[in-house]
Design a protein around this motif. Sequence first.
Motif, PDB file in Angstrom:
ATOM      1  N   TYR A 218      33.306  18.026   2.180  1.00  0.00           N
ATOM      2  CA  TYR A 218      33.193  16.915   3.119  1.00  0.00           C
ATOM      3  C   TYR A 218      34.301  17.015   4.159  1.00  0.00           C
ATOM      4  O   TYR A 218      35.427  17.398   3.843  1.00  0.00           O
ATOM      5  N   THR A 219      33.973  16.631   5.391  1.00  0.00           N
ATOM      6  CA  THR A 219      35.023  16.455   6.383  1.00  0.00           C
ATOM      7  C   THR A 219      35.688  15.101   6.138  1.00  0.00           C
ATOM      8  O   THR A 219      35.109  14.203   5.499  1.00  0.00           O
ATOM      9  N   LEU A 220      36.877  14.957   6.649  1.00  0.00           N
ATOM     10  CA  LEU A 220      37.572  13.680   6.481  1.00  0.00           C
ATOM     11  C   LEU A 220      36.839  12.560   7.203  1.00  0.00           C
ATOM     12  O   LEU A 220      36.763  11.429   6.715  1.00  0.00           O
ATOM     13  N   ALA A 221      36.259  12.872   8.350  1.00  0.00           N
ATOM     14  CA  ALA A 221      35.494  11.857   9.071  1.00  0.00           C
ATOM     15  C   ALA A 221      34.305  11.368   8.256  1.00  0.00           C
ATOM     16  O   ALA A 221      33.998  10.172   8.225  1.00  0.00           O
ATOM     17  N   SER A 222      33.625  12.275   7.563  1.00  0.00           N
ATOM     18  CA  SER A 222      32.473  11.889   6.741  1.00  0.00           C
ATOM     19  C   SER A 222      32.892  11.026   5.565  1.00  0.00           C
ATOM     20  O   SER A 222      32.206  10.056   5.212  1.00  0.00           O
ATOM     21  N   LEU A 223      34.006  11.364   4.940  1.00  0.00           N
ATOM     22  CA  LEU A 223      34.482  10.565   3.807  1.00  0.00           C
ATOM     23  C   LEU A 223      34.880   9.161   4.258  1.00  0.00           C
ATOM     24  O   LEU A 223      34.590   8.179   3.569  1.00  0.00           O
ATOM     25  N   MET A 224      35.539   9.061   5.398  1.00  0.00           N
ATOM     26  CA  MET A 224      35.899   7.735   5.906  1.00  0.00           C
ATOM     27  C   MET A 224      34.658   6.912   6.196  1.00  0.00           C
ATOM     28  O   MET A 224      34.613   5.713   5.883  1.00  0.00           O
ATOM     29  N   ALA A 225      33.655   7.540   6.779  1.00  0.00           N
ATOM     30  CA  ALA A 225      32.418   6.813   7.073  1.00  0.00           C
ATOM     31  C   ALA A 225      31.737   6.357   5.792  1.00  0.00           C
ATOM     32  O   ALA A 225      31.235   5.227   5.704  1.00  0.00           O
ATOM     33  N   ALA A 226      31.714   7.219   4.759  1.00  0.00           N
ATOM     34  CA  ALA A 226      31.084   6.862   3.490  1.00  0.00           C
ATOM     35  C   ALA A 226      31.818   5.709   2.814  1.00  0.00           C
ATOM     36  O   ALA A 226      31.194   4.895   2.111  1.00  0.00           O
ATOM     37  N   ASN A 227      33.128   5.628   3.037  1.00  0.00           N
ATOM     38  CA  ASN A 227      33.923   4.560   2.416  1.00  0.00           C
ATOM     39  C   ASN A 227      34.070   3.339   3.314  1.00  0.00           C
ATOM     40  O   ASN A 227      34.760   2.374   2.940  1.00  0.00           O
ATOM     41  N   ASN A 228      33.437   3.366   4.483  1.00  0.00           N
ATOM     42  CA  ASN A 228      33.541   2.276   5.463  1.00  0.00           C
ATOM     43  C   ASN A 228      34.986   2.022   5.879  1.00  0.00           C
ATOM     44  O   ASN A 228      35.425   0.877   6.005  1.00  0.00           O
ATOM     45  N   HIS A 229      35.728   3.096   6.103  1.00  0.00           N
ATOM     46  CA  HIS A 229      37.117   2.993   6.535  1.00  0.00           C
ATOM     47  C   HIS A 229      37.242   3.408   7.994  1.00  0.00           C
ATOM     48  O   HIS A 229      36.626   4.384   8.433  1.00  0.00           O
ATOM     49  N   THR A 230      38.054   2.677   8.720  1.00  0.00           N
ATOM     50  CA  THR A 230      38.366   3.029  10.104  1.00  0.00           C
ATOM     51  C   THR A 230      39.831   3.428  10.269  1.00  0.00           C
ATOM     52  O   THR A 230      40.221   3.869  11.353  1.00  0.00           O
ATOM     53  N   TRP A 231      40.620   3.285   9.215  1.00  0.00           N
ATOM     54  CA  TRP A 231      42.047   3.602   9.306  1.00  0.00           C
ATOM     55  C   TRP A 231      42.572   4.020   7.937  1.00  0.00           C
ATOM     56  O   TRP A 231      42.182   3.456   6.912  1.00  0.00           O
ATOM     57  N   ILE A 232      43.460   5.020   7.931  1.00  0.00           N
ATOM     58  CA  ILE A 232      44.149   5.452   6.720  1.00  0.00           C
ATOM     59  C   ILE A 232      45.633   5.218   6.938  1.00  0.00           C
ATOM     60  O   ILE A 232      46.229   5.747   7.884  1.00  0.00           O
ATOM     61  N   ASP A 233      46.255   4.436   6.081  1.00  0.00           N
ATOM     62  CA  ASP A 233      47.687   4.155   6.226  1.00  0.00           C
ATOM     63  C   ASP A 233      48.542   5.330   5.781  1.00  0.00           C
ATOM     64  O   ASP A 233      49.546   5.650   6.428  1.00  0.00           O
ATOM     65  N   VAL A 234      48.179   5.964   4.675  1.00  0.00           N
ATOM     66  CA  VAL A 234      48.922   7.114   4.160  1.00  0.00           C
ATOM     67  C   VAL A 234      47.914   8.192   3.789  1.00  0.00           C
ATOM     68  O   VAL A 234      47.002   7.962   2.998  1.00  0.00           O
ATOM     69  N   LEU A 235      48.103   9.380   4.361  1.00  0.00           N
ATOM     70  CA  LEU A 235      47.218  10.514   4.093  1.00  0.00           C
ATOM     71  C   LEU A 235      48.037  11.642   3.479  1.00  0.00           C
ATOM     72  O   LEU A 235      48.930  12.192   4.126  1.00  0.00           O
ATOM     73  N   LYS A 236      47.739  11.986   2.223  1.00  0.00           N
ATOM     74  CA  LYS A 236      48.419  13.102   1.560  1.00  0.00           C
ATOM     75  C   LYS A 236      47.452  14.271   1.443  1.00  0.00           C
ATOM     76  O   LYS A 236      46.321  14.111   0.983  1.00  0.00           O
ATOM     77  N   VAL A 237      47.901  15.461   1.857  1.00  0.00           N
ATOM     78  CA  VAL A 237      47.049  16.647   1.825  1.00  0.00           C
ATOM     79  C   VAL A 237      47.827  17.801   1.209  1.00  0.00           C
ATOM     80  O   VAL A 237      48.872  18.205   1.730  1.00  0.00           O
ATOM     81  N   ASP A 238      47.313  18.324   0.109  1.00  0.00           N
ATOM     82  CA  ASP A 238      47.901  19.496  -0.547  1.00  0.00           C
ATOM     83  C   ASP A 238      46.744  20.311  -1.119  1.00  0.00           C
ATOM     84  O   ASP A 238      46.388  20.184  -2.290  1.00  0.00           O
ATOM     85  N   ILE A 239      46.142  21.149  -0.269  1.00  0.00           N
ATOM     86  CA  ILE A 239      44.893  21.808  -0.654  1.00  0.00           C
ATOM     87  C   ILE A 239      44.966  23.327  -0.466  1.00  0.00           C
ATOM     88  O   ILE A 239      43.963  23.973  -0.144  1.00  0.00           O
ATOM     89  N   GLU A 240      46.136  23.895  -0.655  1.00  0.00           N
ATOM     90  CA  GLU A 240      46.322  25.339  -0.830  1.00  0.00           C
ATOM     91  C   GLU A 240      45.770  26.200   0.300  1.00  0.00           C
ATOM     92  O   GLU A 240      45.106  27.201   0.076  1.00  0.00           O
TER      93      GLU A 240
END
Length: 340
Positions: A218-240
């Motif tokens: 999933y793209t991050l945009a798709s996940l936000m849309a699926a969760n009905n989110h328009t803003w992320i306060d804290v984004l942690k990314v550790d994906i090698e």
Amino acid sequence: MGLVVPAVLLRHPRYTVLVAVTFVIATLVLTAPSAPSVLLGSNVGLGSTSSLNSESWVEDAVREEEVRYGVMLKDRAAMVRKYGPTPESVQAYAYSTQFPEGLLYTLWDFYIPSFQCPHRVERLGTMGDGGKWVCGFERVAKQPECVIYSFGINEESSFEAALLTRSPGCQVWGYDFSVSRFGPEIESLPALKSRSHFHPYALSARDAHAPEASPPEYTLASLMAANNHTWIDVLKVDIEGAEFESLAQFVDDFSGGNGVLPVGQMQLEIHAREWSGYGDFAHFNVWWEKLERAGMRPFWTEANLVYLNIFKSGLMRVYWLQYSFLNVRGEHALVSDKYN
């Protein structure tokens, strides 16, 4: 009329010095401004000065830091000319066999965290591998609701647990196709688990989540849309290593034109190795500058010394670095005075 000096001061010159010093200090205190407009010398305690400074102290601080960041960008360009003279001719990691003595550097020397967060900076989560540096979370924690996204769990969730503990209004959405749940720091505490949501998905630059997809991407945009989110306060990314294409797509999806990247801050582990496709300087530089154009400013960095120790050798390079970014655009708790 001449100055009358008490006899006791004439007999004891030390008293004269003490009285003079006391007079000077009192004069400075009484004539000084009521409060500094912006405190930029330290990361500690700036958030607590909002009641003393002007009503726009946060926005003033961000503007001043942007000026300083511009100076650093000029210094980076000069460093590229020195070792390049173009990005395409800069080596990511210089060894003494390539350059004369005294001209050694690493990729990371070009990307220093020179932007100063105008709030308290603190490390949350376990010491060692797992904890992250955050900016002004005390302001985020005051919000009735806050959204946390975490990509890369690996059965260790001390960072996410610390955020949830500090703010009862926060919820976390976690994604990692290599595990089936959050770490015990969340799973063992019902009060935290009730505010956590886990999915075994991979963050990607594309959407590929048909039933046969393994793992679902999933793209991050798709996940936000699926969760009905328009803003992320804290984004942690550790994906090698998958962070490069995934975040580039994130920027493309949201910050085109005058758009604002919908994230307040980001804690990111960067894996600049050859197999990621971003081990060369020019390619990495294009990606990094894309984040900068979207408003992301690095305010902290930390080498992953755990893995450097595990894979230690005479030629081991520091491929993994933790960076923390603040988004200077948009209207959110870390850059807007409306959240004072």
